[in-house]
Design a protein around this motif. Sequence first.
Motif, mmCIF file in Angstrom:
data_model
loop_
_atom_site.group_PDB
_atom_site.id
_atom_site.type_symbol
_atom_site.label_atom_id
_atom_site.label_comp_id
_atom_site.label_asym_id
_atom_site.label_seq_id
_atom_site.Cartn_x
_atom_site.Cartn_y
_atom_site.Cartn_z
ATOM 1 N N ASP A 2 0.845 -1.189 -0.075
ATOM 2 C CA ASP A 2 0.063 -0.246 0.260
ATOM 3 C C ASP A 2 0.981 1.171 -0.077
ATOM 4 N N GLU B 90 0.174 4.187 -0.645
ATOM 5 C CA GLU B 90 -0.430 5.508 0.048
ATOM 6 C C GLU B 90 0.215 5.356 1.622
ATOM 7 N N ARG B 91 0.002 4.386 2.249
ATOM 8 C CA ARG B 91 0.600 4.159 3.547
ATOM 9 C C ARG B 91 1.970 3.904 3.960
ATOM 10 N N ASP B 92 2.646 3.084 3.028
ATOM 11 C CA ASP B 92 4.028 2.626 3.255
ATOM 12 C C ASP B 92 4.730 3.521 2.502
ATOM 13 N N ARG C 4 4.434 0.866 7.572
ATOM 14 C CA ARG C 4 3.869 1.958 8.587
ATOM 15 C C ARG C 4 2.799 1.346 9.488
ATOM 16 N N ALA C 5 3.065 1.381 10.641
ATOM 17 C CA ALA C 5 1.868 1.053 11.685
ATOM 18 C C ALA C 5 1.873 2.372 12.668
ATOM 19 N N PRO C 6 0.766 2.241 13.104
ATOM 20 C CA PRO C 6 0.359 3.488 14.131
ATOM 21 C C PRO C 6 1.425 3.954 15.188
ATOM 22 N N ALA D 290 7.519 1.748 12.603
ATOM 23 C CA ALA D 290 7.596 1.560 11.308
ATOM 24 C C ALA D 290 8.491 0.183 11.081
ATOM 25 N N TRP E 40 7.034 10.580 10.034
ATOM 26 C CA TRP E 40 5.811 10.099 10.082
ATOM 27 C C TRP E 40 5.312 10.163 11.576
#
Length: 163
Positions: free
Chosen positions: A49, A51-53, A73-75, A78, A108
């Motif tokens: 993804d 858009e996210r990663d 990426r996680a909340p 990373a 981020w």
Amino acid sequence: MIHAPRLLGADERETYARHLLALDPHDRHLRFGAGLSDCTLRAYASGIDLERDALFGVFYEGVTLIGAAHLARAPSHAEIGLTVAPDFRRRGIGSALVATCCRHARTWGVRSIFMRCAAENTAMRNLARAHGMRLIVDGPEVDAFLAMPERRAIVRPAAPAHH
Ligand SMILES: CC(C)(COP(=O)(O)OP(=O)(O)OC[C@H]1O[C@@H](n2cnc3c(N)ncnc32)[C@H](O)[C@@H]1OP(=O)(O)O)[C@@H](O)C(=O)NCCC(=O)NCCS
């Protein structure tokens, strides 16, 4: 000439897939913890993804992808997944990719960055240590962690009091 790491776009997924497909079974195991099939590697590359990663690549002569890092990426953290083509190892490419990922992860605002590898992966363990990461051995795997400095809040000077 070996170029500095740069972000890869969605139109470069196929290039990334070819880079992964060129890895032999041992390297696939080191990277993914299992000797993934060509089909699974293609699905992995096309399923990221973007858009996210973030996906970073290092090119040789501007055309051949010789190193890549998937920064997932996680909340609160990373995770870096790293590969360098065998003929180009020990030239600082993996290290440059990790440094780029750390800078990007900082933007981020994640609290930590980590990499997971097999316990026998000496190259990755040394690389992680060279970046100040803390290694935690968990059975056949090692997790390398780096705490991210907190982003500083912008403190505006107080407006002068009017009397
Ligand atoms: C791990 C890997 C990405 C390293 O890439 P690289 O471009 O060769 O790494 P660098 O040249 O930046 O090396 C940086 C440091 O890591 C350590 N290192 C790298 N390769 C090493 C090796 N084969 N043996 C021991 N230490 C090694 C060294 O400390 C090195 O610094 P030095 O060359 O000044 O001694 C690469 O070997 C690879 O793709 N391996 C297969 C996939 C994999 O294991 N991925 C990691 C799991 S996510």
